[in-house]
Scaffold this active site. Sequence first.
Site, PDB file in Angstrom:
ATOM      1  N   GLU A  53      96.768 -39.150  78.493  1.00 51.13           N
ATOM      2  CA  GLU A  53      97.940 -38.368  78.519  1.00 51.13           C
ATOM      3  C   GLU A  53      97.768 -36.897  78.466  1.00 51.13           C
ATOM      4  O   GLU A  53      96.779 -36.434  78.630  1.00 51.13           O
ATOM      5  CB  GLU A  53      98.766 -38.382  77.045  1.00 51.13           C
TER       6      GLU A  53
ATOM      7  N   LYS B 254      97.492 -33.072  77.599  1.00 53.15           N
ATOM      8  CA  LYS B 254      97.288 -32.675  76.376  1.00 53.15           C
ATOM      9  C   LYS B 254      98.227 -31.298  76.284  1.00 53.15           C
ATOM     10  O   LYS B 254      98.002 -30.082  76.947  1.00 53.15           O
ATOM     11  CB  LYS B 254      95.752 -32.032  76.160  1.00 53.15           C
TER      12      LYS B 254
ATOM     13  N   ASP C  70     100.358 -27.930  75.617  1.00 48.97           N
ATOM     14  CA  ASP C  70      99.559 -26.725  74.934  1.00 48.97           C
ATOM     15  C   ASP C  70     100.877 -26.007  74.247  1.00 48.97           C
ATOM     16  O   ASP C  70     101.549 -25.176  74.728  1.00 48.97           O
ATOM     17  CB  ASP C  70      99.103 -25.942  76.112  1.00 48.97           C
TER      18      ASP C  70
ATOM     19  N   TYR D 212     104.141 -37.726  70.906  1.00 46.30           N
ATOM     20  CA  TYR D 212     103.036 -38.809  71.545  1.00 46.30           C
ATOM     21  C   TYR D 212     102.327 -39.481  70.531  1.00 46.30           C
ATOM     22  O   TYR D 212     101.194 -40.292  70.994  1.00 46.30           O
ATOM     23  CB  TYR D 212     102.163 -37.880  72.227  1.00 46.30           C
TER      24      TYR D 212
ATOM     25  N   LYS E 176      89.329 -30.747  78.029  1.00 44.10           N
ATOM     26  CA  LYS E 176      89.912 -29.555  78.283  1.00 44.10           C
ATOM     27  C   LYS E 176      89.431 -28.899  79.728  1.00 44.10           C
ATOM     28  O   LYS E 176      88.603 -28.958  79.983  1.00 44.10           O
ATOM     29  CB  LYS E 176      89.442 -28.510  77.360  1.00 44.10           C
TER      30      LYS E 176
ATOM     31  N   CYS F  56     103.849  14.513  79.453  1.00 47.75           N
ATOM     32  CA  CYS F  56     104.095  13.840  80.534  1.00 47.75           C
ATOM     33  C   CYS F  56     102.808  13.834  81.474  1.00 47.75           C
ATOM     34  O   CYS F  56     102.502  14.969  82.034  1.00 47.75           O
ATOM     35  CB  CYS F  56     105.168  14.145  81.220  1.00 47.75           C
TER      36      CYS F  56
ATOM     37  N   CYS G   6     104.697  15.646  85.030  1.00 52.12           N
ATOM     38  CA  CYS G   6     105.347  16.929  84.995  1.00 52.12           C
ATOM     39  C   CYS G   6     104.977  17.748  83.890  1.00 52.12           C
ATOM     40  O   CYS G   6     105.306  18.909  83.536  1.00 52.12           O
ATOM     41  CB  CYS G   6     106.892  16.669  84.901  1.00 52.12           C
TER      42      CYS G   6
ATOM     43  N   CYS H 223     109.371  10.624  78.564  1.00 51.51           N
ATOM     44  CA  CYS H 223     109.253  12.095  79.297  1.00 51.51           C
ATOM     45  C   CYS H 223     111.035  12.133  79.623  1.00 51.51           C
ATOM     46  O   CYS H 223     111.622  11.386  80.125  1.00 51.51           O
ATOM     47  CB  CYS H 223     108.563  11.877  80.493  1.00 51.51           C
TER      48      CYS H 223
ATOM     49  N   CYS I 279     111.476  14.744  86.465  1.00 51.09           N
ATOM     50  CA  CYS I 279     110.014  14.410  86.625  1.00 51.09           C
ATOM     51  C   CYS I 279     109.871  13.890  87.929  1.00 51.09           C
ATOM     52  O   CYS I 279     110.523  12.874  88.323  1.00 51.09           O
ATOM     53  CB  CYS I 279     109.567  13.702  85.464  1.00 51.09           C
TER      54      CYS I 279
HETATM   55  S1  IVH Z   1      96.863 -37.162  69.750  1.00 49.68           S
HETATM   56  C1  IVH Z   1      95.282 -38.224  65.424  1.00 49.68           C
HETATM   57  N1  IVH Z   1      97.676 -36.449  72.153  1.00 49.68           N
HETATM   58  O1  IVH Z   1      96.064 -31.147  70.532  1.00 49.68           O
HETATM   59  C2  IVH Z   1      95.395 -37.681  66.946  1.00 49.68           C
HETATM   60  N2  IVH Z   1      97.145 -34.751  70.571  1.00 49.68           N
HETATM   61  O2  IVH Z   1      93.481 -29.812  70.090  1.00 49.68           O
HETATM   62  C3  IVH Z   1      96.325 -36.687  66.875  1.00 49.68           C
HETATM   63  N3  IVH Z   1      97.972 -32.499  71.497  1.00 49.68           N
HETATM   64  O3  IVH Z   1      95.993 -31.808  67.018  1.00 49.68           O
HETATM   65  C4  IVH Z   1      96.317 -35.940  68.311  1.00 49.68           C
HETATM   66  N4  IVH Z   1      98.825 -33.285  73.145  1.00 49.68           N
HETATM   67  O4  IVH Z   1      98.319 -30.948  68.177  1.00 49.68           O
HETATM   68  C5  IVH Z   1      97.323 -35.982  70.862  1.00 49.68           C
HETATM   69  N5  IVH Z   1      98.853 -36.094  74.264  1.00 49.68           N
HETATM   70  C6  IVH Z   1      98.372 -35.633  72.975  1.00 49.68           C
HETATM   71  C7  IVH Z   1      98.459 -34.241  72.620  1.00 49.68           C
HETATM   72  C8  IVH Z   1      97.896 -33.692  71.374  1.00 49.68           C
HETATM   73  C9  IVH Z   1      98.495 -32.070  72.727  1.00 49.68           C
HETATM   74  C10 IVH Z   1      97.444 -31.750  70.469  1.00 49.68           C
HETATM   75  C11 IVH Z   1      97.680 -31.925  68.890  1.00 49.68           C
HETATM   76  C12 IVH Z   1      96.000 -31.974  68.533  1.00 49.68           C
HETATM   77  C13 IVH Z   1      95.446 -30.852  69.502  1.00 49.68           C
HETATM   78  C14 IVH Z   1      94.155 -31.034  69.363  1.00 49.68           C
END
Ligand code: IVH
Length: 700
Positions: free
Chosen positions: A135, A137, A139, A248, A344, A438, A441, A456, A461
């Site tokens: 999935e 991640k 942000d 999620y 990451k 400034c 001027c 200013c 100016c």
């Molecule tokens: S699962 C017990 N799934 O990233 C597992 N986390 O850096 C729970 N995050 O603590 C996390 N997208 O806040 C999971 N698809 C995703 C996520 C996700 C973002 C966040 C979450 C986690 C943090 C870790």
Amino acid sequence: MYSKQATQQLQHETAAFQKELREGKIRAREIESLRNVLRFHEYRYAILADPLISDFEYDQLYKALETLEREHPDLVTPDSPTQRVTSGLTREFTQVPHLVPMLSLDNSYSEEDLVDFDRRARELAGVDELEYCVEPKFDGASISLVYEDNLLVRGVTRGDGVKGDDITANIRQIRSIPLSADFAAHGIKQIEIRGEILINKKNFKQYNEQLAEQNLPPLANPRNAAAGTLRIKDPRIVAERNLEGFLYHISYYTQTGARRSHPPFRTQAESISLLWELGFRSPEKEKHLFRGIGPVVDHVRAFEKTRDELPYEIDGLVIKVNDLAIQDKLGMTSHHPRWAIAFKFKARQATSLLRAVEFQVGRTGNITPVAKIDPVPIGGVTVTSISLHNEDFIREKDLRIGDSVLVERAGDVIPYVVKSFPELRKGHEHRIHFPEKCPVCHHALHKAPGEAAWRCLNYNCEAQVTQRIIHFASKDAMEITGLGEALVNRFHEQGWLQDIASIYELPFEEIEKLEGFGKKSVQNLRASIEKSRTQPLHRLIYGLGIRYVGETTAKTLAGSVDQLMDLADFSPAQLQELEDIGPKVAASVHEFFSNPENIRLLKKLEALGVTLRNEKRQGPAGGGLEGLTFVFTGTLPTLKRNEAEELVESNGGKVLSGVSSKLNYLVAGEDAGSKLEKAKKIDSVRIISEEEFLKMIHKK
Ligand code: IVH
């Protein structure tokens, strides 16, 4: 969630309500059904991002529900769409324990890390191959939601992982988070769901533009914006920021007696699908299943390239063992589950050296410090210059010349100095002295109480004069193509440009003699200056560069007068009666029109043939196309594309960028292509000619 049949049924009910609304005879027995209609449209808007009715139409139905509920307070339910909005401020966020501790994720940065993770997990699980659910991640800011007997009862921040802040009132403002869901249908009584609150890139950009107009530093990235917004104590402000929630992970649930032997889901993918079915914005469409780590590695590599195409920020992917029984077997460390790992993406941050700070004078006299850093590539762009916004920003971050600084550039966002590293100082770094005069001027600088910027105040100016002209000619103002910064400075040095009005007195014969100019380029410049004389009034108002008057405010001001000079008759109190104009903007507009110098300038513009009249204003409501959406395609017989689009906007309608189910009218001219073909396939889109379009406007 909504089947095709249910969608049709609810659209049908929508029309029935709209009809009854027009006839003024909605009855109380229909309250719950109206709520359902509103919930459906919330879902189309917030979860599917594919609304079937306009915001205006939604608001009308919403107001009808509000009225009905006011007449029948005993029929209000806690999950009514009207119950998102709470009045009053949160005093303190109280701390509440999570049902299950909120853990973090282990991180990986390379393919080897992923292969290692897979090997460890297979060994511990005692299997040859594992299935993975991958999935995005997200942000943003992590949250935990609790539903009991189908109702949302709590929204909590991560906090220390064991307990977090109760932010339920703020969470209720997020339209993609259902206030109730039919968990009971799956035998679930109480459930804790984990997810992430985000602000999408478009809303983030818009919010930062608002901050910039007030000379306030922008937020560094969408993550900070989301986290910061969740901590605001006025839920109404939270509502305005348009946050979104992705859910999620189901961390805990209890079942009703009869269902105990039947778990509602057995895999991560099934839990995501269940959440989606129940009306949550889970990564149902974004998730991918793979057998073995090989295809996961390929997917991860390919996905990073598409990162910028998403409407929201992600900082990687999360790889989860799909089977929940195997997840249980693998268990957790005190920090993270052993069944999941985050991959990451490359950071959008880099360190560089702060070499110098320059002070730039803006068109309203604001002094902006700009950091010059050693060139550093971030997210495909080389960054050398970064705005430091104002003196407080420099002080709060304790920035010094010679410092190592951490620079971030999230997505298509402007670069931002996150922090300096005082621990890396060698002793030769020195403080940044904000100038007292400034830099252009040399007039003394001034800072008004409560304002962030030094200014200013010398209207004449040189820097302000040229910046004002550059702004006036810019694309979003009078759109004088070709008259950019370099030319403005050059003409100013020649003594030809002293104010915006002198643009219309430029000596073209002299210009033709300048190096680098020919007949053709002078002709082009002349034509674009000529064209600008008849720009719509809101562009002229924006171009005047009145403090705090951005494009939206300029449109509001233009829409309330028949000609520009009428604004001089508005008192600050009258200005404040206009939409979204507060005391600060009202005072600034009033001050501008009270200054005889400015009035003289406007008269000069008029004498030189610039239109100060509001050509587009028709009747007191100024509209007629409110709530309607348009797209133009092909060559129209009489209107140019931008003229047609401005007609829509000045009559209260909206121009969309493409054909979708959100579109009401496609205005097709000659040689219309793919847009026309697409529109023919969508029943709800009406295809009309320019003539029919013009009739719609004139029949009011
Ligand atoms: S699962 C017990 N799934 O990233 C597992 N986390 O850096 C729970 N995050 O603590 C996390 N997208 O806040 C999971 N698809 C995703 C996520 C996700 C973002 C966040 C979450 C986690 C943090 C870790």
